[in-house]
Design a protein around this motif. Sequence first.
Motif, PDB file in Angstrom:
ATOM      1  N   LYS A 124       0.853  -1.195   0.000  1.00  0.00           N
ATOM      2  CA  LYS A 124       0.000   0.000   0.000  1.00  0.00           C
ATOM      3  C   LYS A 124       0.886   1.242   0.000  1.00  0.00           C
ATOM      4  O   LYS A 124       1.844   1.341   0.775  1.00  0.00           O
ATOM      5  N   HIS A 126      -2.065   0.745 -10.675  1.00  0.00           N
ATOM      6  CA  HIS A 126      -2.953  -0.237 -10.053  1.00  0.00           C
ATOM      7  C   HIS A 126      -3.326  -1.333 -11.051  1.00  0.00           C
ATOM      8  O   HIS A 126      -3.270  -2.523 -10.743  1.00  0.00           O
ATOM      9  N   ASP A 166      -4.588  -5.591 -10.272  1.00  0.00           N
ATOM     10  CA  ASP A 166      -5.537  -5.552  -9.168  1.00  0.00           C
ATOM     11  C   ASP A 166      -6.873  -5.037  -9.696  1.00  0.00           C
ATOM     12  O   ASP A 166      -6.904  -4.176 -10.567  1.00  0.00           O
ATOM     13  N   THR A 222     -10.312  -2.657  -5.363  1.00  0.00           N
ATOM     14  CA  THR A 222      -9.332  -2.673  -4.266  1.00  0.00           C
ATOM     15  C   THR A 222      -8.410  -1.440  -4.284  1.00  0.00           C
ATOM     16  O   THR A 222      -7.425  -1.394  -3.549  1.00  0.00           O
ATOM     17  N   ALA A 269      -8.516   1.511  -3.057  1.00  0.00           N
ATOM     18  CA  ALA A 269      -8.266   2.187  -1.775  1.00  0.00           C
ATOM     19  C   ALA A 269      -7.511   1.314  -0.784  1.00  0.00           C
ATOM     20  O   ALA A 269      -7.041   1.799   0.239  1.00  0.00           O
ATOM     21  N   ASP A 270      -7.388   0.013  -1.072  1.00  0.00           N
ATOM     22  CA  ASP A 270      -6.532  -0.837  -0.229  1.00  0.00           C
ATOM     23  C   ASP A 270      -5.071  -0.666  -0.613  1.00  0.00           C
ATOM     24  O   ASP A 270      -4.173  -1.043   0.128  1.00  0.00           O
ATOM     25  N   LYS A 271      -4.844  -0.131  -1.805  1.00  0.00           N
ATOM     26  CA  LYS A 271      -3.481  -0.041  -2.317  1.00  0.00           C
ATOM     27  C   LYS A 271      -2.920   1.377  -2.318  1.00  0.00           C
ATOM     28  O   LYS A 271      -1.716   1.580  -2.449  1.00  0.00           O
ATOM     29  N   GLU A 296     -12.824   6.291   0.630  1.00  0.00           N
ATOM     30  CA  GLU A 296     -11.852   5.476   1.357  1.00  0.00           C
ATOM     31  C   GLU A 296     -10.421   5.866   1.020  1.00  0.00           C
ATOM     32  O   GLU A 296      -9.523   5.745   1.848  1.00  0.00           O
ATOM     33  N   ALA A 297     -10.203   6.315  -0.202  1.00  0.00           N
ATOM     34  CA  ALA A 297      -8.838   6.637  -0.628  1.00  0.00           C
ATOM     35  C   ALA A 297      -8.377   8.002  -0.110  1.00  0.00           C
ATOM     36  O   ALA A 297      -7.227   8.161   0.290  1.00  0.00           O
ATOM     37  N   TRP A 357      -3.705   6.612   7.175  1.00  0.00           N
ATOM     38  CA  TRP A 357      -3.327   5.892   5.941  1.00  0.00           C
ATOM     39  C   TRP A 357      -3.364   4.383   6.089  1.00  0.00           C
ATOM     40  O   TRP A 357      -3.512   3.672   5.105  1.00  0.00           O
ATOM     41  N   HIS A 358      -3.162   3.906   7.310  1.00  0.00           N
ATOM     42  CA  HIS A 358      -3.105   2.460   7.550  1.00  0.00           C
ATOM     43  C   HIS A 358      -2.085   1.789   6.625  1.00  0.00           C
ATOM     44  O   HIS A 358      -2.406   0.888   5.848  1.00  0.00           O
TER      45      HIS A 358
END
Length: 839
Positions: free
Chosen positions: A80, A316, A321, A325, A327-329, A367-368, A822-823
């Motif tokens: 990420k 991405h 991907d 996904t 926003a997971d990246k 989410e992003a 940001w996690h």
Amino acid sequence: SGQSDSMDVQTGPQIEDDRTGFSIETLRRAIADNLYYIQGKFPEIATQYDYYMALAYTVRDRILHRWINTVKTYREQDVKVVCYLSAEYLPGPHLGNNLVNLGIYPQVEQAVRASGLDLNALLAEEEEPGLGNGGLGRLAACYMDSLATLEIPAIGYGIRYEYGIFDQEIRDGWQVEITDKWLRLGNPWEIPRPENAVDVKFGGYTESYTDDQGHYRVRWVPHQVVKGVPYDTPISGYRVNTTNTLRLWKAEAPESFDFQAFNLGDYYGAVDTKITSENLTKVLYPNDEPIQGKQLRLEQQYFFVSCSLQNLLKIHLLREDPLETFADKFAIQLNDTHPAIGIAELMRLLVDEYLINWEIAWDITQEAFAFTNHTLLPEALETWSLELFGRLLPRHLEIIYEINQRFLDQVRLKYLGNTDKLAQLSLLDERRGKRIRMAHLACVGSHAINGVAALHTELLKTGVLRDFYELWPEKFSNKTNGVTPRRWMVLINPRLTQLISRNIGESWIKQLDDLRQLAPLANDPSFCHEWRQVKRAVKQDLADYIQTTQGLTINPDSIYDVQAKRFHEYKRQHLNVLHIVTLYNRIKHNPEIEMTPRTFIFGGKAAPGYRMAKLIIKLITAVGDAVNQDPDVCDRIKIVFMPDFNVTNSQRIYPAADLSEQISTAGKEASGTGNMKFSMNGALTIGTLDGANIEIREAVGAENFYLFGLTAQEVADLKASSYNPRAYYDSNAALREALDLISSGYFSHGDGSLFQPLVEGLLHHDPYLVLADYQSYIDCQDSVGQAFQDQETWTRTAILNVARIGKFSSDRAIREYCQDIWHVDPVHIKLEEYVQAKA
Ligand code: H53
């Protein structure tokens, strides 16, 4: 040749090759080689700049090895990535910082000496990238340094302005702006990537159509297309292999766009398109806050944001991907509202170009994105007229209407029938001729919203963003700013760094809280003595520099009382001047008066169109002209205006300061970051309870901080109860005398009109409460003057300031962003063997 003598860097298997080796002899040979093969020069005709370039390429080679391994690792490990979107970056000169981060400063110093050269002279040749105005752009650069040092995968996206912030000259005491041609002699730190160019659309209209599956769709038919070409600069971390990318976009004409005009023989028209396209990234707008609402500015914002988001989507999809996904990246941070258009742009890309349905696209977007607000000044909150916005970005206007409608539907459910709430929260300001509120767009489209100091965040919650806070309290958090100790201590203050490291080791450079180990040494007379010697030597350096550049002699035993920051009325440089004039009057009345000698040092630029700020600069230089030549006072007061305050010049100033002026009207400075740089270098602060000053005071201890002035609450109350500045003038003889002396023409060759706008403004409006805080400031300054007489106590206080400043490292700030917003986690970069990597 042989192995490097410093193996602090985790270099992995080391081959002593001319492009990677760290031994002095290898470095020396690489410099000579680059002089020949890159600069095309031989020693007899080479300039200092040629040698700087040869050295820069030598260092760049060593960085490239790490950079390539970093990019490779991120690709392979599907990590990420933090994407920092900022219209401004002020990285400062790269060379010295890279030497510190690579841990090769001593070897390079010796290799340069072995080549018959002086490293300091070569470092001085670098033109800094002035791609920002002040605090906001410099914060972005500190954050890029900490991200790399903490081994967090990150890309900084921004604009490659051909002309950065203007160079400031002082002529006849006035600021004069000179264009900053920073790329004139080439830039060894960037690599253009034309193969990764993207197209950005502008203007035109939208039309709807039904696709093969019978879905309603919109397409945007632009009037113009501009090509964005990325230029990448490596950002090294401190003694880690991680080397992140700063990707700056340059606007060019698309090759194909006007071929038709070209074929029809309209050669001039085709070239014209090229010129207008390239105008887009020609120049940085020189306004700090508020920014100027010009069409070209909106074009710049949209241009770099669109380039960056297209680039992210490409990365991405290259990783194979699914878009869901995204926003997971990627965690995308909006540095103020300047890139907030990104929220509408990501929606457009997902919905129109990648055909994702609205609800899913909106979830991805929210989410992003996360949003940092940097200002409380109402006039600095960006809005764009619907007319301009719709003309330039017709599709984004539709998308913003749609976002707003869905958002207000939600609001209606919560606040049944409360039309005031709807109007207050709406993305559209219906009053001031219909404008789009970018801060509202940023809040609605982000999952996290933060201020940049504790007070600032609280004031956001009760002030400009209160309605959003009421709606989504969980989105809000504070992230107090920080600055990187690598540049702001290690690089710029080697004497202090060595003294500290000799006593407590080097861990503080990455764990700034370890400076706490200095606290007991504040009671150790021999350490205090050495500390004083270091300060004295650094002050002598600045005195020498001022002597050489301005022909002005200053006393290194006087208090260096420094205010260095952009000029703005809310920062109150004029309050500082009133103190100087007050001291001047005291001496004139009583030439024998006892007074601690002071050198007042100012630095900072004014926005070219900000007349009052420019007049304050003129006032400082005018008072300086009178004071510095007046034999009655010039042994006790000197005034220096250091022209062209930028990263390079600031690096000479922070280490030498005794007293740091942080005197903004409480509630106006969001955080400040210069305040932190001064403290780290052992200056004491005189300041108001504003921005991060409050937290600095808490950290260093109230007894080690010179506090004065009204609180933010008192400021608000006083303004609400019809503040009358004139009453302060009438009742305070010293204040009256100071203002009268300025009005009289004493500092302007008898011209009583020159400073009238300033004095009249203070007497009749004084929006920043200069007169209300005057006496408190003077009293506080008197106690500073007293305290400086006792050098033992002063030094002890300075040491305690440094010992307790750990919180203000940008590493701490970035760790907080990583955890709360940001996690993201660190990714360790191993160095592949060079030969293998190349194969
Ligand atoms: O941002 C700094 C703060 C500082 C604030 C500054 C800033 C700009 O430089 C430009 C625009 C803007 O809205 C805010 O004035 O207080 O320290 C970094 O957060």
